[in-house]
Scaffold this active site. Structure first.
Site, PDB file in Angstrom:
ATOM      1  N   SER A 152      -5.751   0.873  -3.137  1.00  0.00           N
ATOM      2  CA  SER A 152      -4.908   1.676  -4.024  1.00  0.00           C
ATOM      3  C   SER A 152      -4.237   0.875  -5.133  1.00  0.00           C
ATOM      4  CB  SER A 152      -3.854   2.428  -3.222  1.00  0.00           C
ATOM      5  OG  SER A 152      -2.923   1.534  -2.655  1.00  0.00           O
ATOM      6  N   LYS A 197       3.430  -0.491  -3.981  1.00  0.00           N
ATOM      7  CA  LYS A 197       3.010   0.320  -5.131  1.00  0.00           C
ATOM      8  C   LYS A 197       3.801  -0.115  -6.355  1.00  0.00           C
ATOM      9  CE  LYS A 197       0.584   3.260  -2.604  1.00  0.00           C
ATOM     10  NZ  LYS A 197      -0.819   3.075  -2.439  1.00  0.00           N
TER      11      LYS A 197
END
Length: 153
Positions: free
Chosen positions: A32, A75
């Site tokens: 990701s 993230k």
């Protein structure tokens, strides 16, 4: 004594002495955050960084999100407290302004969201393969564990 103290002070000012930082090493798992972080790449996390420094747009943070199927994950921060995020035609807008090309996310879609005080919106650099704030909502400030520092091989 004075010379020893001067060298120690110089090391602290230059950030070259790790015992004054709370760094933990992790092996990142997943895709990701590609191309920024590769699957099984080592990263370091400075857990004291945000004690004296505010979270900034573009920072990659390690966080814990209660109720999710992962313990800790990393993230990129794109939304800061009290900002309005909108997703139109694969582009992110913050308070009506297009997000800088520096942070480009392929085909980002989602509903507009108004962040509250102490809320952050995070997204994976590989947005099509990322479970992030579009899925589990904004992060609370206390869920952010530290700043990710990417080790160079």
């Amino acid at each position: 004594m004075f010379k020893k103290l001067s060298v120690l002070l110089l090391l602290v000012l230059l950030g070259g002495h790790n015992e004054f930082k709370d760094l933990d090493t992790y092996v990142y798992e997943g895709v990701s955050m590609t191309p920024t972080i590769q699957n099984e790449q080592k990263i370091q996390v400075d857990k004291k960084y945000y004690q004296d420094t505010p979270v900034k747009r573009g920072d990659i943070v390690l966080f814990e999100k209660e109720g999710e199927d992962f313990d800790q994950h990393a993230k990129r921060v794109i939304g800061l407290p009290n900002e309005m995020l909108e997703f139109k035609d694969g582009t992110v807008y913050i308070d009506g302004e297009k997000l800088s090309k520096k942070y480009h996310f392929n085909h980002v879609e989602g509903e507009a969201i108004q962040l509250k005080k102490n809320e952050y919106f995070v997204i994976g650099d590989n947005a099509l393969s990322s479970k992030d704030s579009r899925h589990f909502g904004p992060l609370q400030e206390e869920e952010i564990l530290g700043k990710v520092i990417i080790e160079e091989d």
